[in-house]
Design an enzyme around this catalytic site. Structure first.
Site, PDB file in Angstrom:
ATOM      1  N   ASP A 255       0.789  -1.170   0.213  1.00  0.00           N
ATOM      2  CA  ASP A 255       0.062   0.002   0.056  1.00  0.00           C
ATOM      3  C   ASP A 255       0.928   1.233   0.141  1.00  0.00           C
ATOM      4  O   ASP A 255       0.631   2.191   0.598  1.00  0.00           O
ATOM      5  CB  ASP A 255      -0.924  -0.093   1.142  1.00  0.00           C
ATOM      6  CG  ASP A 255      -1.982   1.240   1.185  1.00  0.00           C
ATOM      7  OD1 ASP A 255      -2.419   1.668   0.144  1.00  0.00           O
ATOM      8  OD2 ASP A 255      -2.696   1.555   2.293  1.00  0.00           O
TER       9      ASP A 255
ATOM     10  N   HIS B 111      -2.488   0.286  12.124  1.00  0.00           N
ATOM     11  CA  HIS B 111      -1.934  -1.055  11.267  1.00  0.00           C
ATOM     12  C   HIS B 111      -0.789  -0.980  11.138  1.00  0.00           C
ATOM     13  O   HIS B 111       0.036  -0.265  10.678  1.00  0.00           O
ATOM     14  CB  HIS B 111      -3.003  -1.202  10.170  1.00  0.00           C
ATOM     15  CG  HIS B 111      -3.031  -0.403   8.988  1.00  0.00           C
ATOM     16  ND1 HIS B 111      -3.915   0.632   8.811  1.00  0.00           N
ATOM     17  CD2 HIS B 111      -2.231   0.011   7.974  1.00  0.00           C
ATOM     18  CE1 HIS B 111      -3.818   1.616   7.793  1.00  0.00           C
ATOM     19  NE2 HIS B 111      -2.663   0.975   7.499  1.00  0.00           N
TER      20      HIS B 111
ATOM     21  N   GLN C  20      -2.381  -5.758   5.976  1.00  0.00           N
ATOM     22  CA  GLN C  20      -2.266  -4.615   6.952  1.00  0.00           C
ATOM     23  C   GLN C  20      -3.173  -4.923   8.167  1.00  0.00           C
ATOM     24  O   GLN C  20      -4.194  -4.355   8.467  1.00  0.00           O
ATOM     25  CB  GLN C  20      -2.855  -3.309   6.494  1.00  0.00           C
ATOM     26  CG  GLN C  20      -1.984  -2.839   5.034  1.00  0.00           C
ATOM     27  CD  GLN C  20      -2.506  -1.643   4.257  1.00  0.00           C
ATOM     28  OE1 GLN C  20      -3.601  -1.732   3.838  1.00  0.00           O
ATOM     29  NE2 GLN C  20      -1.877  -0.614   4.522  1.00  0.00           N
TER      30      GLN C  20
ATOM     31  N   ASP D 162      -2.487   8.879  10.304  1.00  0.00           N
ATOM     32  CA  ASP D 162      -3.319   8.097   9.350  1.00  0.00           C
ATOM     33  C   ASP D 162      -4.419   7.331   9.973  1.00  0.00           C
ATOM     34  O   ASP D 162      -4.269   6.825  11.068  1.00  0.00           O
ATOM     35  CB  ASP D 162      -2.672   7.140   8.561  1.00  0.00           C
ATOM     36  CG  ASP D 162      -3.293   6.619   7.313  1.00  0.00           C
ATOM     37  OD1 ASP D 162      -3.745   7.281   6.436  1.00  0.00           O
ATOM     38  OD2 ASP D 162      -3.562   5.417   7.414  1.00  0.00           O
TER      39      ASP D 162
ATOM     40  N   GLU E 197      -6.142  12.587   9.951  1.00  0.00           N
ATOM     41  CA  GLU E 197      -6.714  12.022   8.695  1.00  0.00           C
ATOM     42  C   GLU E 197      -8.032  11.430   9.041  1.00  0.00           C
ATOM     43  O   GLU E 197      -7.829   9.942   9.257  1.00  0.00           O
ATOM     44  CB  GLU E 197      -5.764  11.232   7.866  1.00  0.00           C
ATOM     45  CG  GLU E 197      -6.161  10.869   6.655  1.00  0.00           C
ATOM     46  CD  GLU E 197      -6.687   9.479   6.186  1.00  0.00           C
ATOM     47  OE1 GLU E 197      -7.128   9.147   5.136  1.00  0.00           O
ATOM     48  OE2 GLU E 197      -6.610   8.777   7.294  1.00  0.00           O
TER      49      GLU E 197
END
Length: 757
Positions: free
Chosen positions: A113, A156, A221, A253, A295
């Site tokens: 990712d 994660h 993840q 995140d 975020e």
């Protein structure tokens, strides 16, 4: 390997120069802004207001720049951009006006990712460099009076992380409880699946573990278990590690998903906020002045919770504003923008929204209705390949059809709406995309520095992580930094000018926001107010000339603009042309020519404006990125969301006098009223072009705006016509008496009413 060019110094040269020498060299080598004497202030020093410095509020005035490290600059010839490459190009970012660099993930990772699957939280990915390279970057950033933040991913890690590898092998592993396990995939069934295109469930069976493990994103993840105090402490240790290296904060995140509870959506839980307050307290106590940015892809009322009472996040993304900027330009109407802004709650004075036009992910349409999503897809992504998940995988310039006027308008909205804006790397030079790359990699292609083959100055390698854009419209031969720096009308120069002018006004970073009512739905007009610094923003969202009458004073009086129709016409707008005045940047900010009769004449002044044919061509056998065709769109249906009562414009002096008993809006930390009534005629000055427009004695102004035209009028730089002479009133400086009235009347100013001598 050492690389040196006109855009940045080599690492060795930068380290050998003092901070002052670097700044001087950069300032002298950069192209001039314009010929105005007001520009002699060396803004390249990135001076911040006393308010921001004394209160550690630098982030409220900052321009952020998002860097995908792998894509920015490769000075080692490996085919991947790296930390040293960013250091090499800092002068470019500094000249643009960037205040803070945001780095996408830099950690070791299998890159399932793009780095958001971390295998080691306290090191640098070998493709990007070393920890020593990172220390050099941080030092170089701070020498330029800039800031730097990095992505932090607590929700994660990668399934290759040593924690997970140990946890899956034994239930007795000390890391087993670092993750969320279950014997059944039916647990937490009310939680939505985020990556609908690739994942069928939030649970994945692990054969070695003999259980299912929980993940909100890719199955590679696994989510960390924040109910385990050891996990919370690990996160604080990681924060401590990087802040100790000198970075100025984190973009955190996926913050809504840290905890899970049965019978809930497993988002925005109270336990999440408890941990975030703990994290904020740790940072404030040990590293005051550092920031954290949330975020949270949620509606504003949910994101508001992540500010707490000023004791959680300093900043939070305002995701719903972004698609509505595109929607408002698509529909040529401001109602959708106004609707979301009126339903945005107040936040603590020390907090700030963060806004953007594009980023490294898809242009998410999660925050719009299904009908709106279809409308956006049909217009901006007519080819299915352009769509991914619930969004659009396209860059800004292709989304706007390569029309620089529309791109400038989008940036005008970004820079003047509430929040600190983020520029995505390459968007400042109109970079294109490659929809034929997988996932979201099409908007993460190499930065285009020059027109030299084979890779446009990005790398000397013959094997890149991704191909550089090489098509007729957006290829590096045409779209690159060198060309943008040379062309005074380029988007790069326009954005640089906008940033420089924006920096001079506190209202953009600290001020309140107030819509100005208009009888023309194609006009987006509002005020940004911080004490005596007041900015009056007017923007034409349509591709047609629009006439508008607006009131320049804000007050709670509820009245209609249609009561008052001023006969004042827009005066001559004489733009300074690069060929005769040297002000090339100002001439690039739209084609703003208005005839002496007050009727706008549509012209074009752009040098290398990107153009498109409007048709995507035959896609069946082509790998050329198609261009969306323009369509007719349905009228925006007003949302049923209950709106709060908001300030309305004043129409007469009598209404103003009657409203004095009503409390005026004010900025608490300055304790200055922000609404006033001035009975005398005056004119406003656009800080981008020096265009001046007359305001009548009741505070009304009438003007014609060309397609996609915009003005940033300063109400702190107004001139009042008085019976005993004229007085220049720059409310941010000391008032100066002018003895000769003729000095007041700029040759480019046309007064609609006669002036009594």
């Amino acid at each position: 390997m050492t690389t040196t060019n006109g855009l940045g110094n080599s690492i060795e040269n930068m380290l050998s120069l003092s901070s002052g020498d670097t700044l001087t060299q950069q300032f002298l080598s950069s192209p001039p802004l314009n010929n105005s004497t007001d520009e002699f202030l060396d803004y390249s020093e990135h001076e911040r207001s006393e308010m921001s410095v004394s209160n550690n509020l630098w982030y409220k005035e900052a321009i952020f720049y998002e860097v995908y490290v792998r894509a920015f600059c490769d000075i080692e010839g490996t085919g991947n951009g790296g930390i040293s490459g960013i250091t090499n190009k800092l002068d470019y970012l500094h000249t643009l006006g960037v205040d803070c660099i945001w780095l996408l993930p830099i950690y070791p990772s299998p890159l399932k990712d793009d780095g958001y699957d971390i295998s080691d939280y306290c090191d640098i990915h070998p493709d990007y460099g070393t920890l020593n390279d990172f220390k050099i970057l941080v030092k170089a950033v701070h020498e330029r009076n800039m800031k730097i933040i990095a992505d932090f991913i607590p929700n994660h890690c990668s399934d290759k992380h040593k924690w997970f590898q140990s946890a899956r092998l034994s239930r007795d592993s000390p890391y087993r409880d670092y993750f969320v396990w279950s014997d059944s995939p039916q647990k937490y069934k009310d939680a939505r699946i985020i990556f609908l295109d690739v994942e069928q469930s939030n649970w994945t069976w692990d054969e070695a573990a003999g259980q299912y493990y929980w993940h909100r994103f890719y199955k590679e993840q696994p989510d960390l278990n924040f109910d385990n105090p050891k996990v919370q402490q690990e996160m604080l240790n990681i924060i401590d590690f990087w802040l100790n290296l000198g970075i100025d904060g984190f973009r955190v995140d996926a913050v809504p998903y840290l905890f899970e509870r049965e019978g809930t959506s497993c988002e925005n839980l109270p336990e999440t906020h408890e941990f975030l307050k703990k994290m904020r307290q740790f940072i404030d106590n040990k590293y005051p002045g550092r920031i954290i940015l949330a975020e949270a892809c949620q509606m504003p009322d949910e994101v508001r919770k992540y500010f707490g009472d000023g004791d959680e996040f300093h900043m939070g993304f305002h995701f719903p504003v972004m698609p509505r900027i595109y929607m408002s330009i698509m529909r040529s109407k401001s109602e959708c923008l106004r609707d979301i802004m009126e339903n945005t709650p107040e936040i603590p004075n020390t907090c700030q929204w963060v806004t953007f036009l594009r980023n490294h992910d898809e242009l998410t349409l999660e925050m719009v209705t299904k009908d709106e999503r279809k409308e956006m897809w049909d217009f901006y992504a007519p080819v299915p390949r352009m769509r991914i998940n619930l969004g659009i995988r396209r860059r800004l310039a292709p989304l706007m059809g390569g029309d620089q006027r529309k791109i400038e308008l989008a940036y005008s909205l970004l820079f003047t709406l509430p929040g600190s804006p983020i520029i995505y790397y390459g968007d400042e030079i109109c970079m294109g995309d490659n929809i034929w790359l997988e996932d979201r990699h099409g908007v993460r292609t190499p930065m285009q520095w020059c027109d030299q083959p084979p890779n446009g100055g990005f790398s000397t390698s013959n094997k890149l992580y991704a191909p550089v854009i090489d098509d007729p419209e957006y290829g590096y031969q045409k779209v690159n930094v060198v060309e943008s720096e040379k062309d005074p009308s380029s988007l790069y120069q326009v954005i640089r000018q906008m940033i420089q002018r924006r920096r001079k006004h506190l209202s953009f970073g600290h001020g309140s926001f107030q819509w100005i009512n208009s009888d023309n739905p194609h006009i987006a007009s509002y005020m940004r107010i911080c004490g005596i610094d007041r900015m009056f923003i007017v923007q034409n969202l349509s591709d047609q000339v629009q006439k508008v009458t607006l009131h320049t004073h804000a007050t709670p009086a509820l009245s209609s603009l249609s009561i008052h129709q001023s006969s004042i016409r827009c005066g001559s707008i004489h733009r300074r042309n690069a060929s005769n005045s040297g002000d090339g940047i100002a001439s690039g900010i739209g084609s703003r020519i208005c005839g002496d009769d007050g009727i706008s004449n549509i012209t074009s002044n752009f040098g290398n404006t990107l153009t498109v044919d409007g048709a995507g061509g035959n896609l069946s056998g082509s790998k050329v990125t198609p261009i969306p065709t323009r369509k007719v769109h349905t009228h925006y249906q007003q949302s049923n969301i209950n709106r709060q009562q908001h300030l309305q414009p004043l129409t007469t002096k009598e209404e103003y006098e009657a409203s004095k008993d009503t409390k005026q809006p004010f900025v608490s930390f300055l304790n200055v009223e922000t609404a006033s009534y001035d009975e005398q005629s005056h004119y406003l000055i656009d800080i981008l072009t020096d265009y001046q427009v007359m305001v009548d004695q009741k505070g009304y102004v009438t003007m014609d705006l060309e397609p996609y035209q915009f003005f940033w009028f300063s109400m702190g730089e107004i001139t009042t016509l008085m019976g005993d002479g004229s007085k220049s009133r720059d409310l941010r400086r000391k008032s100066i008496q002018i003895n000769d009235p003729i000095n007041l009347h700029h040759k480019n100013t046309h007064f609609a009413d006669p002036i009594d001598e």
